[in-house]
Design an enzyme around this catalytic site. Structure first.
Site: not given
Ligand code: 2AM
Length: 183
Positions: A40, A127
């Site tokens: 996603h 991304h």
């Molecule tokens: P990303 O992988 O697209 O960068 C669900 O957990 C989504 O939230 C993940 O796919 C991640 O995005 C984002 N995410 C998880 N932990 C995070 C954090 N501590 N800060 C920002 N985005 C986070």
């Protein structure tokens, strides 16, 4: 609950990305690949939220979705955060739909901050995360060798997702869908 707002590609695009990643998956280095159905585009990570905060985030998403029309995303070249030689996150960039995604993320941010949410950290960069390396490897050669991906899809809705940590990777449960304007 742990929640986030996102855009999900349709299953056939998730499948195409998954196939494409076979070329990146070649090595034996430890890496947590994102499961196919979880692929996603995160618009906003909300973190741990209670029901009230989740409802406020849903209201912000509804308001934002009503202001933006459907648009097309074209997935593009691979990349990494912070960079290919020190990758902690591997992703596919957007060759199309980056501007629209940024505009939606900015509206969402405004709607969330107006409801008392702290500003997003780090700021939004469109991304699609595909994996999280657990060891240091220089991905530059494998990025360069990756055949171009033909994967485009139309975004009709934003989705509020609850992420449940489970053995073998997170499980996602859709809490609510927010159709984009006219969709
Ligand atoms: P990303 O992988 O697209 O960068 C669900 O957990 C989504 O939230 C993940 O796919 C991640 O995005 C984002 N995410 C998880 N932990 C995070 C954090 N501590 N800060 C920002 N985005 C986070």
């Amino acid at each position: 609950m742990r929640a986030f707002l996102a855009v999900f590609p349709p299953p056939e695009v998730q499948q195409a990305v998954h196939r494409q990643l076979a070329a990146l998956r070649g090595g034996r280095e430890p890496i947590a690949w994102v499961r196919r159905e979880n692929l996603h585009l995160t618009l906003r990570f909300l973190g741990e939220v209670d029901e009230g905060t989740c409802a406020a985030a849903a209201a912000a998403a509804r308001e934002t979705a009503a202001r933006h029309g459907a648009f097309e995303v074209v997935l593009g070249a691979p990349g990494a955060f912070p960079d290919a030689r020190h990758a902690r996150v591997l992703w596919l960039g957007l060759a199309g739909g980056a501007l629209e995604s940024r505009a939606i993320a900015a509206s969402l941010e405004e709607a969330l901050v107006a409801r008392g949410f702290a500003p997003a950290e780090p700021p939004f960069t469109p991304h699609l995360t595909v994996g999280r390396p657990r060891a240091r490897v220089d991905w530059t050669p494998r990025f360069a060798a990756l055949p171009p991906l033909q994967a485009a899809f139309r975004v009709h809705e934003l989705v509020l997702v609850e992420s449940v940590l489970a053995p073998g990777g997170s499980r996602y449960a859709v809490r609510e869908r927010f159709p984009l304007r006219g969709a």
